[in-house]
Design an enzyme around this catalytic site. Sequence first.
Site, PDB file in Angstrom:
ATOM      1  N   ARG A  50       0.844  -1.204   0.000  1.00 32.25           N
ATOM      2  CA  ARG A  50       0.000   0.000   0.000  1.00 32.25           C
ATOM      3  C   ARG A  50       0.875   1.248   0.000  1.00 32.25           C
ATOM      4  NH1 ARG A  50      -1.484   2.114   4.619  1.00 32.25           N
ATOM      5  NH2 ARG A  50      -2.163   0.177   5.571  1.00 32.25           N
ATOM      6  N   TYR A 102     -15.368  16.795 -16.168  1.00 34.16           N
ATOM      7  CA  TYR A 102     -15.758  15.390 -16.173  1.00 34.16           C
ATOM      8  C   TYR A 102     -16.851  15.149 -15.122  1.00 34.16           C
ATOM      9  CZ  TYR A 102     -15.280  10.368 -15.453  1.00 34.16           C
ATOM     10  OH  TYR A 102     -15.544   9.032 -15.309  1.00 34.16           O
ATOM     11  N   ASP A 174      -6.059  18.439 -15.253  1.00 34.94           N
ATOM     12  CA  ASP A 174      -6.405  17.067 -15.641  1.00 34.94           C
ATOM     13  C   ASP A 174      -6.018  16.896 -17.107  1.00 34.94           C
ATOM     14  OD1 ASP A 174      -7.688  14.745 -16.540  1.00 34.94           O
ATOM     15  OD2 ASP A 174      -9.355  14.982 -15.144  1.00 34.94           O
ATOM     16  N   LYS A 199      -7.414   5.792 -19.463  1.00 34.29           N
ATOM     17  CA  LYS A 199      -7.669   6.241 -20.814  1.00 34.29           C
ATOM     18  C   LYS A 199      -6.424   6.043 -21.684  1.00 34.29           C
ATOM     19  CE  LYS A 199     -11.414   7.248 -18.605  1.00 34.29           C
ATOM     20  NZ  LYS A 199     -11.697   8.560 -18.039  1.00 34.29           N
TER      21      LYS A 199
END
Length: 396
Positions: A50, A102, A174, A199
């Site tokens: 983690r 978005y 972004d 993406k």
Amino acid sequence: MSNKPSGRTLAVRAGLETDEQHGAVVPPLHLSSTFTYAGFGQPRAYDYTRTANPTRDVLAEALAELEGGVGATVTCTGMAAITLVCQLVDPGDLVIAPYDCYGGTFRLLSDFAQRGLFRLELIDQTDAAELDRALALNPRLVWVETPTNPLLRIVDLWKLSQRLQDSDALLAVDNTFLSPVLQRPIEFGADLVVHSTTKYLNGHSDVVGGAVVATTPELHERMQYWANALGLTGAPFDSFLTLRGLRTLHARMRLHEENANALANLAVAHAAVRCVHYPGLPDHAGHALAKRQQHGFGGMLSLELAGGEPAAQVFLEALQYFSLAESLGGVESLASHPWSMTHGVVDEASKLAAGLCPGLVRLSAGIEATRDLVADVEQALDCVLAAASARDSALG
Ligand SMILES: *Cc1c(COP(=O)(O)O)cnc(C)c1O
């Protein structure tokens, strides 16, 4: 060999020949959740996945280099990356974001603001007067998407970062829609670059992931701290796949753009289309700016169909080589209906205010043969016209 290699070389060669045990050319996949101490009180470089993982670190280093940052934090989703950036503001601080961002970002920022984690102003960042008004309110974080989704508006990053220079505001961009191949926001003054690696960066529609690239060691350390504290780091296997996708990023982006450009030029001339949103078209409002700020116009476009939602339905159902699905940036072409899909969570008034209409369809041009995609969109647009005239004659 003193020159810094180009991004294309960096992407292909990221982490190659780093395996000291076997000399593997491709970096090994380390799935282990935990790592031994060499001895009592002797931790090694890694202790728990983690917190940090060797495979994830190879991807992080590659992303930081491609964007020109000091470090990257690889997260389990794009939304996790955005959640991390939200940790940089405190209650009472003002966040400015685009009203046509978005859909998931809109939801997250709105809900966080509602719970008092910060104050939020959603504005049209391409409107100079609105931007003036918002910047005068002394924001702590300015969130930018350029090009915007799904209308592909272009925001001037350099102008914005210059205006924020004398304030303590952070500029976060972004960069999902273009990838560092086509736009590097840090060169225009961004403090943080965010990606949904789901993406273009992964590019094969088989991983959900994200990243935050930071420009100072202090910001990078805060992102690393919160990724570990909140448990938002990316999985090793996902990192491995994304790293594999990244090696072909530059080659893919060229083909995405070639196809999007051909589709935009076809659609502009078709009678079923009211207007085409693609920054590569000379009459697009952001064309000149995109030319300065980007290294290409990207693989995304949207079409406003003259016949509204019924036309959108006919079009989307007639397509053969575009899968009806949300998301973008994979090698396969996708088509979607932002009104009911990606922006389904946004209320109707906000959608209309943002210029979104029910007749809008969004295309993510894949890397299939250009002539097949062009022929497909053309026949689907012809179907729209045929359906409309059938309806007219039934009414008449
Ligand atoms: C998809 C997307 C996100 C969210 O990323 P996930 O990986 O789906 O969590 C954020 N911003 C943009 C521009 C996106 O396209």
